[in-house]
Design an enzyme around this catalytic site. Structure first.
Site, PDB file in Angstrom:
ATOM      1  N   ASP A  19      42.556  45.960  36.484  1.00  0.00           N
ATOM      2  CA  ASP A  19      41.811  44.795  36.590  1.00  0.00           C
ATOM      3  C   ASP A  19      42.715  43.615  36.200  1.00  0.00           C
ATOM      4  OD1 ASP A  19      39.550  43.002  36.514  1.00  0.00           O
ATOM      5  OD2 ASP A  19      39.569  43.209  34.367  1.00  0.00           O
ATOM      6  N   ASP A  21      41.208  39.949  35.179  1.00  0.00           N
ATOM      7  CA  ASP A  21      41.019  39.053  34.107  1.00  0.00           C
ATOM      8  C   ASP A  21      40.723  39.640  32.765  1.00  0.00           C
ATOM      9  OD1 ASP A  21      41.088  36.890  36.163  1.00  0.00           O
ATOM     10  OD2 ASP A  21      38.888  37.010  36.498  1.00  0.00           O
TER      11      ASP A  21
END
Length: 254
Positions: A19, A21
């Site tokens: 991922d 963020d």
């Protein structure tokens, strides 16, 4: 917008999904896209104020599905009517000015550990595909999977091309990619900070909660997943685990 892919293919590939963020970097990448659009006069003060408020909440309390959806809708609206070249230029600029200084060195080091094992390392994020591609290319990763924005004749319409890459959609896209690359999900890895990525983490055999929010931390404890604090001790243990448990893949030319 095609995926960024490595010039090498492998037998029995192992994929590591990261991922972006608050996992690979501090804060929300879509905020920096809005910030650069404001610098260039594409959006006004009111828009950037909303993006700034979203960034503050995201750093302070973590990802909220409603707020993330609103931020992405605004991001799509602000790039509508502009060319793909403009978005790419924005992505290049925000990488140098905003994303690079906010990368978590610990997580970046883990991407390199997987590459050293011969794994394919893919970013998987709700941020626009072109932005994710720039980050992946600059870090020397295999590729990026992001939210695709519709374009006609090279001009962005402001509409989605498919679904926002979030929640269950991430797990679906990861499984599809693993099938195309000949990878067994049981040998693949996934890293995320958010409870919204539990479907993705559940889809692979090696799940790591990085800088986890409360929902993910509690779930990870229940499932016995590795919980990685972003500090030197946590990084050392995570790297040892990759070296010790991850399969080494030998690559060959196409």
């Amino acid at each position: 917008m095609p995926e960024v892919t490595s010039p090498l293919s492998s037998q029995n590939a192992v994929l590591a999904f990261f991922d972006v963020d608050n996992t690979l970097m501090r804060g929300a990448s879509v905020y920096y896209l809005g910030k650069e659009a404001w610098r260039r006069g594409i959006i006004g003060w009111r828009d950037i104020a909303r993006f700034a408020w979203h960034q503050f909440r995201f750093i302070s309390v973590g990802e909220n599905h409603k707020h993330m959806a609103n931020a992405r809708e605004r991001a799509l609206a602000l790039i509508g009517g502009h060319s793909e070249k403009t978005l790419f230029a924005l992505a290049e600029q925000i990488y140098e000015r905003d994303i690079l200084p906010n990368l978590w060195p610990e997580t970046v080091a883990l991407t390199q550990e997987h590459l050293a094992k011969g794994h394919e390392v893919w970013l998987i994020t709700a941020t626009p595909q072109l932005v994710a591609q720039v980050i992946a290319a600059r870090l020397g990763l295999t590729g990026a999977l992001g939210t695709r924005v519709e374009a006609k004749d090279g001009v962005l319409t402001g509409e989605l091309d498919g679904h926002v890459l979030h929640g269950d959609e991430k797990a679906t896209v990861a499984a599809e990619l693993a099938e195309r690359r000949g990878a067994d999900l049981a040998e693949c890895w996934a890293y995320s900070d958010s409870g919204n990525d539990i479907p993705l983490l559940s889809a692979v055999g090696n799940s790591v909660a990085v800088n986890a929010d409360a929902k993910l931390r509690n779930h990870a404890k229940t499932m016995g997943w590795q919980i990685l604090p972003l500090n030197r001790a946590g990084l050392t243990e995570a790297r040892r685990r990759v070296k010790r448990q991850a399969k080494t893949v030998r690559k060959r030319g196409r």
